[in-house]
Scaffold this motif. Sequence first.
Motif, mmCIF file in Angstrom:
data_model
loop_
_atom_site.group_PDB
_atom_site.id
_atom_site.type_symbol
_atom_site.label_atom_id
_atom_site.label_comp_id
_atom_site.label_asym_id
_atom_site.label_seq_id
_atom_site.Cartn_x
_atom_site.Cartn_y
_atom_site.Cartn_z
ATOM 1 N N ARG A 14 0.835 -1.211 0.000
ATOM 2 C CA ARG A 14 0.000 0.000 0.000
ATOM 3 C C ARG A 14 0.861 1.249 0.000
ATOM 4 N N LEU A 15 1.940 1.232 0.750
ATOM 5 C CA LEU A 15 2.843 2.381 0.771
ATOM 6 C C LEU A 15 3.455 2.595 -0.611
ATOM 7 N N ALA A 16 3.835 1.513 -1.271
ATOM 8 C CA ALA A 16 4.389 1.621 -2.630
ATOM 9 C C ALA A 16 3.348 2.172 -3.598
ATOM 10 N N ALA A 17 2.101 1.744 -3.451
ATOM 11 C CA ALA A 17 1.026 2.270 -4.303
ATOM 12 C C ALA A 17 0.843 3.764 -4.058
ATOM 13 N N MET A 18 0.924 4.185 -2.817
ATOM 14 C CA MET A 18 0.784 5.609 -2.500
ATOM 15 C C MET A 18 1.935 6.403 -3.102
ATOM 16 N N ARG A 19 3.117 5.823 -3.137
ATOM 17 C CA ARG A 19 4.254 6.519 -3.766
ATOM 18 C C ARG A 19 3.992 6.727 -5.255
ATOM 19 N N ALA A 79 -0.012 15.677 5.870
ATOM 20 C CA ALA A 79 1.299 15.686 6.533
ATOM 21 C C ALA A 79 1.733 14.262 6.890
ATOM 22 N N LEU A 80 0.805 13.429 7.341
ATOM 23 C CA LEU A 80 1.122 12.028 7.639
ATOM 24 C C LEU A 80 1.548 11.290 6.376
ATOM 25 N N VAL A 81 0.811 11.501 5.305
ATOM 26 C CA VAL A 81 1.123 10.843 4.035
ATOM 27 C C VAL A 81 2.497 11.290 3.547
ATOM 28 N N THR A 82 2.749 12.574 3.575
ATOM 29 C CA THR A 82 4.036 13.105 3.133
ATOM 30 C C THR A 82 5.171 12.498 3.943
ATOM 31 N N ALA A 83 5.012 12.427 5.255
ATOM 32 C CA ALA A 83 6.044 11.845 6.110
ATOM 33 C C ALA A 83 6.251 10.372 5.790
ATOM 34 N N VAL A 86 8.376 9.708 2.526
ATOM 35 C CA VAL A 86 9.775 10.101 2.465
ATOM 36 C C VAL A 86 10.619 8.869 2.222
ATOM 37 N N ASP A 87 11.511 8.968 1.258
ATOM 38 C CA ASP A 87 12.394 7.861 0.918
ATOM 39 C C ASP A 87 13.327 7.599 2.106
ATOM 40 N N GLU A 88 13.405 6.351 2.542
ATOM 41 C CA GLU A 88 14.199 6.005 3.714
ATOM 42 C C GLU A 88 15.685 5.904 3.420
#
Length: 91
Positions: A14-19, A79-83, A86-88
């Motif tokens: 899901r995080l990858a899809a959001m990216r 702001a949560l989504v943006t955080a 962030v590429d780790e």
Amino acid sequence: MVLTVLSALAEPTRLAAMRILDDGGEHCVCDLMRRLDATQSRMSRHMQILKQAGLVSDRRDAQWVRYRLRPDLPPHVRALVTAALVDEVGV
């Protein structure tokens, strides 16, 4: 709502899809499937969770569904989504 959003973003697919969706465009579930190497049922399930969390909107286009980030996300959710996006690398 914050816990629901964080829970939705905690899963790697899901995080990858959001990216992918963070580019501001609209993406067909078929594109997400290809880019994330996921089956249609798996991708649809993940996108449904993101939709239920209020992070994405969808639009049916013939046999496919197209997703995009909701443009009206409240500032604290954005702001949560943006955080989360962030590429780790290099952190």
